[in-house]
Design an enzyme around this catalytic site. Sequence first.
Site, PDB file in Angstrom:
ATOM      1  N   CYS A  26      38.377  70.807  66.300  1.00  0.00           N
ATOM      2  CA  CYS A  26      39.660  71.507  66.108  1.00  0.00           C
ATOM      3  C   CYS A  26      39.592  72.949  66.627  1.00  0.00           C
ATOM      4  CB  CYS A  26      40.022  71.491  64.625  1.00  0.00           C
ATOM      5  SG  CYS A  26      41.530  72.382  64.256  1.00  0.00           S
ATOM      6  N   GLU A  35      61.929  56.525  56.818  1.00  0.00           N
ATOM      7  CA  GLU A  35      61.876  57.654  57.753  1.00  0.00           C
ATOM      8  C   GLU A  35      63.084  58.574  57.579  1.00  0.00           C
ATOM      9  OE1 GLU A  35      59.650  58.798  60.115  1.00  0.00           O
ATOM     10  OE2 GLU A  35      58.324  57.449  59.041  1.00  0.00           O
ATOM     11  N   CYS A  74      40.013  71.863  55.746  1.00  0.00           N
ATOM     12  CA  CYS A  74      39.241  71.582  56.968  1.00  0.00           C
ATOM     13  C   CYS A  74      37.883  70.967  56.646  1.00  0.00           C
ATOM     14  CB  CYS A  74      39.066  72.864  57.778  1.00  0.00           C
ATOM     15  SG  CYS A  74      40.634  73.631  58.224  1.00  0.00           S
ATOM     16  N   CYS A  82      38.211  67.305  56.817  1.00  0.00           N
ATOM     17  CA  CYS A  82      39.022  66.775  57.918  1.00  0.00           C
ATOM     18  C   CYS A  82      38.155  66.069  58.971  1.00  0.00           C
ATOM     19  CB  CYS A  82      39.800  67.916  58.568  1.00  0.00           C
ATOM     20  SG  CYS A  82      40.819  67.344  59.945  1.00  0.00           S
ATOM     21  N   CYS A 101      45.842  68.675  56.414  1.00  0.00           N
ATOM     22  CA  CYS A 101      46.281  69.793  57.260  1.00  0.00           C
ATOM     23  C   CYS A 101      47.626  70.303  56.744  1.00  0.00           C
ATOM     24  CB  CYS A 101      46.378  69.332  58.714  1.00  0.00           C
ATOM     25  SG  CYS A 101      46.340  70.690  59.887  1.00  0.00           S
TER      26      CYS A 101
HETATM   27  S1  SF4 Z   1      40.232  70.984  60.959  1.00  0.00           S
HETATM   28 FE1  SF4 Z   1      42.081  71.435  62.138  1.00  0.00          FE
HETATM   29  S2  SF4 Z   1      43.298  69.559  62.011  1.00  0.00           S
HETATM   30 FE2  SF4 Z   1      41.760  69.470  60.390  1.00  0.00          FE
HETATM   31  S3  SF4 Z   1      42.729  70.311  58.545  1.00  0.00           S
HETATM   32 FE3  SF4 Z   1      41.655  72.001  59.580  1.00  0.00          FE
HETATM   33  S4  SF4 Z   1      43.211  72.915  60.896  1.00  0.00           S
HETATM   34 FE4  SF4 Z   1      43.972  70.884  60.336  1.00  0.00          FE
END
Ligand code: SF4
Length: 353
Positions: A221, A48, A212, A215, A205
């Site tokens: 989102c 970290e 997206c 995702c 992201c």
């Molecule tokens: S859907 Fe939203 S959380 Fe997912 S990559 Fe796109 S902007 Fe990021």
Amino acid sequence: MLTTLLATRARALAPLFARDLVVWQRHQGRHDLPWQRDRDPYRVWLSEIMLQQTQVSTVLGYFERFLHRFPDVHGLAAASLDEVLAQWAGLGYYRRARFLHQCAQAVVRDHGGVFPRQAAQLVTLPGIGPSTAAAIASFCFEERVSIMDGNVRRVLSRLLACEADPATTATQRALETAAAVLLPLHADVMPTYTQGLMDLGATLCTPRDPACGRCPMAASCHGLQSGEPQRYPAKGRRLVRQRRENWWLWAQCGDQIWLEQRPDQGVWAGLWTLPLLDSAAACQEHLGGGSMQALPVIQHALTHFDWFLHPVKGSIATASPRFRSQGRWVPFTALAGLALPAPLQKLLKSINP
Ligand code: SF4
């Protein structure tokens, strides 16, 4: 009010957010990073600290070397600061190495060599901020606390379409409140959840071009629904980068080179470096005459400024009285044992004395 708005949006997403993130991490997340092999707080803490402001690809080599030299918190606490800085050299942000050393000593002295289990206790140790404390507590001890590093701030800002300046304390508090709402109900999934948040920010992201389409949060989102997810987080105040120039005197006497140790505060704190001077004339004066050779300029980017270093090399037959304070003559064969900044290491390799 921002806190209420983000918390309301977060409540609407929980608890599916945590469930989907955990499932995604198990199937699509990263599983082969060396600090993921077990839940040893020493390894997690070290990773970290190294990962603050440094990319994973850079940290990988340093992490293994550092562990090889300091396999546990007792070994690190017993080492000298010079040894720790020497192992850290090249990673930058040397305050981290000093805190690492102080923290290891505090863990041994005040906690019998065992890391505390709760974030509230971990955060009292030198160099451990709230996000690092949360990472250790959630990864190693399954505490229900949320990390809040730059990646996570970006993910949450997009997920919740947070329009506010991310640099302000009010925005940070609002995001922390929302992050607490999103936490999984069951503590046993905290390690996977925390890793999922990190993986989402690092692999999908991403700052410029969020993926997206792949995702797991796409359906919920708010940033994606706005049509422009990459505009979150909002642009805060921009730092104006400064330009700084120095001449870097490579003074050689036989098979020795003159190095000076930087002060405990500021850039390259505690590292050994060539004398930094304001002009070529100052280098000439320092050498007390004789010829000098200009070497290619080195550009070194730091957080707030670009540093242009002009190395000049000069030899002196016998050590001049000017080289009597603030530093020492170091044989080339002893350089490997000193903590040197990365640009000096590169310069030494290019010259190969
Ligand atoms: S859907 Fe939203 S959380 Fe997912 S990559 Fe796109 S902007 Fe990021």
